[in-house]
Design a protein around this motif. Structure first.
Motif, PDB file in Angstrom:
ATOM      1  N   ARG A   9     -29.644  41.881  16.818  1.00 38.14           N
ATOM      2  CA  ARG A   9     -30.384  42.726  15.867  1.00 38.14           C
ATOM      3  C   ARG A   9     -30.773  41.925  14.623  1.00 38.14           C
ATOM      4  NH1 ARG A   9     -34.116  46.033  14.547  1.00 38.14           N
ATOM      5  NH2 ARG A   9     -33.655  47.478  12.902  1.00 38.14           N
ATOM      6  N   ARG A  10     -29.869  41.058  14.132  1.00 40.80           N
ATOM      7  CA  ARG A  10     -30.201  40.222  12.967  1.00 40.80           C
ATOM      8  C   ARG A  10     -31.381  39.296  13.286  1.00 40.80           C
ATOM      9  NH1 ARG A  10     -24.551  39.742  12.323  1.00 40.80           N
ATOM     10  NH2 ARG A  10     -24.574  37.579  13.022  1.00 40.80           N
ATOM     11  N   GLN A  11     -31.458  38.810  14.537  1.00 41.86           N
ATOM     12  CA  GLN A  11     -32.569  37.961  14.950  1.00 41.86           C
ATOM     13  C   GLN A  11     -33.872  38.736  14.869  1.00 41.86           C
ATOM     14  OE1 GLN A  11     -35.636  36.889  17.652  1.00 41.86           O
ATOM     15  NE2 GLN A  11     -34.190  38.468  18.202  1.00 41.86           N
ATOM     16  N   TYR A  12     -33.891  39.989  15.357  1.00 43.08           N
ATOM     17  CA  TYR A  12     -35.123  40.799  15.277  1.00 43.08           C
ATOM     18  C   TYR A  12     -35.501  41.095  13.829  1.00 43.08           C
ATOM     19  CZ  TYR A  12     -35.366  41.758  20.294  1.00 43.08           C
ATOM     20  OH  TYR A  12     -35.492  41.643  21.652  1.00 43.08           O
ATOM     21  N   LEU A  13     -34.524  41.413  13.005  1.00 44.75           N
ATOM     22  CA  LEU A  13     -34.804  41.711  11.595  1.00 44.75           C
ATOM     23  C   LEU A  13     -35.363  40.480  10.882  1.00 44.75           C
ATOM     24  CD1 LEU A  13     -31.691  43.897  10.725  1.00 44.75           C
ATOM     25  CD2 LEU A  13     -34.063  44.674  10.932  1.00 44.75           C
ATOM     26  N   ALA A  14     -34.786  39.305  11.167  1.00 41.80           N
ATOM     27  CA  ALA A  14     -35.274  38.076  10.547  1.00 41.80           C
ATOM     28  C   ALA A  14     -36.698  37.786  11.000  1.00 41.80           C
ATOM     29  CB  ALA A  14     -34.350  36.909  10.903  1.00 41.80           C
ATOM     30  N   ALA A  41     -33.276  32.582   8.432  1.00 39.32           N
ATOM     31  CA  ALA A  41     -32.311  33.579   8.907  1.00 39.32           C
ATOM     32  C   ALA A  41     -32.358  33.685  10.426  1.00 39.32           C
ATOM     33  CB  ALA A  41     -32.586  34.940   8.263  1.00 39.32           C
ATOM     34  N   LEU A  42     -33.537  33.563  10.997  1.00 43.11           N
ATOM     35  CA  LEU A  42     -33.652  33.599  12.454  1.00 43.11           C
ATOM     36  C   LEU A  42     -32.930  32.404  13.065  1.00 43.11           C
ATOM     37  CD1 LEU A  42     -36.725  34.626  14.486  1.00 43.11           C
ATOM     38  CD2 LEU A  42     -35.271  32.766  15.236  1.00 43.11           C
ATOM     39  N   ARG A  43     -33.167  31.210  12.524  1.00 42.96           N
ATOM     40  CA  ARG A  43     -32.482  30.014  13.039  1.00 42.96           C
ATOM     41  C   ARG A  43     -30.970  30.149  12.913  1.00 42.96           C
ATOM     42  NH1 ARG A  43     -37.324  27.346  11.155  1.00 42.96           N
ATOM     43  NH2 ARG A  43     -36.526  27.227   9.040  1.00 42.96           N
ATOM     44  N   ALA A  44     -30.501  30.864  11.910  1.00 39.17           N
ATOM     45  CA  ALA A  44     -29.056  31.034  11.710  1.00 39.17           C
ATOM     46  C   ALA A  44     -28.413  31.863  12.816  1.00 39.17           C
ATOM     47  CB  ALA A  44     -28.782  31.668  10.345  1.00 39.17           C
ATOM     48  N   GLU A  66     -34.719  24.804  15.492  1.00 36.32           N
ATOM     49  CA  GLU A  66     -36.003  24.354  14.954  1.00 36.32           C
ATOM     50  C   GLU A  66     -37.065  24.317  16.048  1.00 36.32           C
ATOM     51  OE1 GLU A  66     -33.043  22.789  14.511  1.00 36.32           O
ATOM     52  OE2 GLU A  66     -32.738  23.406  12.437  1.00 36.32           O
ATOM     53  N   GLY A  67     -36.682  23.903  17.248  1.00 34.30           N
ATOM     54  CA  GLY A  67     -37.608  23.868  18.365  1.00 34.30           C
ATOM     55  C   GLY A  67     -38.124  25.256  18.723  1.00 34.30           C
ATOM     56  N   VAL A  68     -37.227  26.247  18.656  1.00 36.46           N
ATOM     57  CA  VAL A  68     -37.618  27.619  18.964  1.00 36.46           C
ATOM     58  C   VAL A  68     -38.604  28.141  17.919  1.00 36.46           C
ATOM     59  CG1 VAL A  68     -36.790  30.007  19.131  1.00 36.46           C
ATOM     60  CG2 VAL A  68     -35.523  28.160  20.248  1.00 36.46           C
ATOM     61  N   THR A  69     -38.271  28.004  16.649  1.00 40.79           N
ATOM     62  CA  THR A  69     -39.149  28.588  15.627  1.00 40.79           C
ATOM     63  C   THR A  69     -40.475  27.849  15.520  1.00 40.79           C
ATOM     64  OG1 THR A  69     -37.984  27.386  13.864  1.00 40.79           O
ATOM     65  CG2 THR A  69     -37.305  29.675  14.281  1.00 40.79           C
ATOM     66  N   SER A  70     -40.478  26.522  15.685  1.00 39.76           N
ATOM     67  CA  SER A  70     -41.751  25.798  15.560  1.00 39.76           C
ATOM     68  C   SER A  70     -42.645  26.005  16.776  1.00 39.76           C
ATOM     69  CB  SER A  70     -41.513  24.312  15.304  1.00 39.76           C
ATOM     70  OG  SER A  70     -40.888  23.706  16.416  1.00 39.76           O
ATOM     71  N   ASN A  71     -42.066  26.153  17.964  1.00 40.75           N
ATOM     72  CA  ASN A  71     -42.862  26.293  19.186  1.00 40.75           C
ATOM     73  C   ASN A  71     -43.166  27.731  19.574  1.00 40.75           C
ATOM     74  OD1 ASN A  71     -43.314  23.522  20.285  1.00 40.75           O
ATOM     75  ND2 ASN A  71     -41.091  23.467  20.029  1.00 40.75           N
ATOM     76  N   VAL A  72     -42.462  28.683  18.979  1.00 37.97           N
ATOM     77  CA  VAL A  72     -42.686  30.081  19.335  1.00 37.97           C
ATOM     78  C   VAL A  72     -43.152  30.867  18.109  1.00 37.97           C
ATOM     79  CG1 VAL A  72     -41.701  32.190  20.321  1.00 37.97           C
ATOM     80  CG2 VAL A  72     -41.004  29.957  21.216  1.00 37.97           C
ATOM     81  N   ARG A  80     -22.652  33.907  22.360  1.00 34.22           N
ATOM     82  CA  ARG A  80     -21.279  33.389  22.391  1.00 34.22           C
ATOM     83  C   ARG A  80     -20.911  32.892  21.006  1.00 34.22           C
ATOM     84  NH1 ARG A  80     -22.663  30.058  27.404  1.00 34.22           N
ATOM     85  NH2 ARG A  80     -22.507  31.646  29.022  1.00 34.22           N
ATOM     86  N   GLY A  81     -19.717  33.231  20.577  1.00 37.72           N
ATOM     87  CA  GLY A  81     -19.241  32.743  19.281  1.00 37.72           C
ATOM     88  C   GLY A  81     -20.133  33.152  18.125  1.00 37.72           C
ATOM     89  N   GLY A  82     -20.780  34.315  18.239  1.00 40.56           N
ATOM     90  CA  GLY A  82     -21.611  34.811  17.152  1.00 40.56           C
ATOM     91  C   GLY A  82     -22.997  34.189  17.076  1.00 40.56           C
ATOM     92  N   LEU A  83     -23.404  33.440  18.122  1.00 40.30           N
ATOM     93  CA  LEU A  83     -24.723  32.804  18.125  1.00 40.30           C
ATOM     94  C   LEU A  83     -25.420  33.038  19.464  1.00 40.30           C
ATOM     95  CD1 LEU A  83     -23.805  29.370  16.508  1.00 40.30           C
ATOM     96  CD2 LEU A  83     -25.049  31.257  15.419  1.00 40.30           C
ATOM     97  N   ILE A  84     -26.739  33.111  19.425  1.00 43.61           N
ATOM     98  CA  ILE A  84     -27.527  33.251  20.642  1.00 43.61           C
ATOM     99  C   ILE A  84     -27.583  31.887  21.321  1.00 43.61           C
ATOM    100  CG2 ILE A  84     -29.834  33.736  21.557  1.00 43.61           C
ATOM    101  CD1 ILE A  84     -30.148  35.620  19.017  1.00 43.61           C
TER     102      ILE A  84
END
Length: 138
Positions: free
Chosen positions: A15-20, A28-31, A55-61, A114-118
């Motif tokens: 949910r935090r990922q969608y909100l970011a 915040a999304l990268r976090a 960084e790869g996810v946010t820059s490429n998507v 896992r461990g609080g991270l996607i």
């Protein structure tokens, strides 16, 4: 918000990922993403492929979506949680900048947390509807 912001529960992390994303807050999304995240955009989708690292996810998507679409948003509405697996039913809405055509399409996203991270993401979407909005003409 304090408990939610610190929660490592898989649905809360997602949910935090969608909100970011909705806020355009890429930091915040990268976090929410593991350093070795595997993020897969579906074959046939304009950004198809598997991206690694936050960084790869946010820059490429996310950054590319922002360049090609006005108001790109993923509206998350239903969460199905089974341990570390979170499946989210959602809807993408946006207007293609080149064609002026809108898109409004249902999607399903599968996250592994896992461990609080996607650590893994896989997208399922009707790619033809997205491509139709990108095609010039009527």
């Amino acid at each position: 918000m304090g408990e939610f912001a610190a929660s490592t529960a898989p649905a809360d992390v997602v949910r935090r990922q969608y909100l970011a994303s909705a806020a355009g807050d890429l930091d915040a999304l990268r976090a929410t993403l593991a350093p070795d995240v595997e993020w897969t955009e579906m074959a046939g989708f304009p950004l198809a492929g598997t991206y690694r690292t936050p960084e790869g996810v946010t820059s490429n998507v996310m950054e590319k979506l922002g360049k090609e679409w006005d108001g790109w948003a993923a509206h998350d509405d239903t969460y199905v949680v089974d341990g570390e697996n979170v499946v989210v039913l959602a809807r993408y809405t946006a207007t293609n900048k080149a064609t002026g055509k809108p898109v409004d399409v249902r999607v399903a996203h599968h996250f592994v947390v896992r461990g609080g991270l996607i650590v893994r993401f896989e997208q399922f979407v009707d790619t033809a509807l997205v491509r139709d909005a990108m095609a010039p003409g009527a």
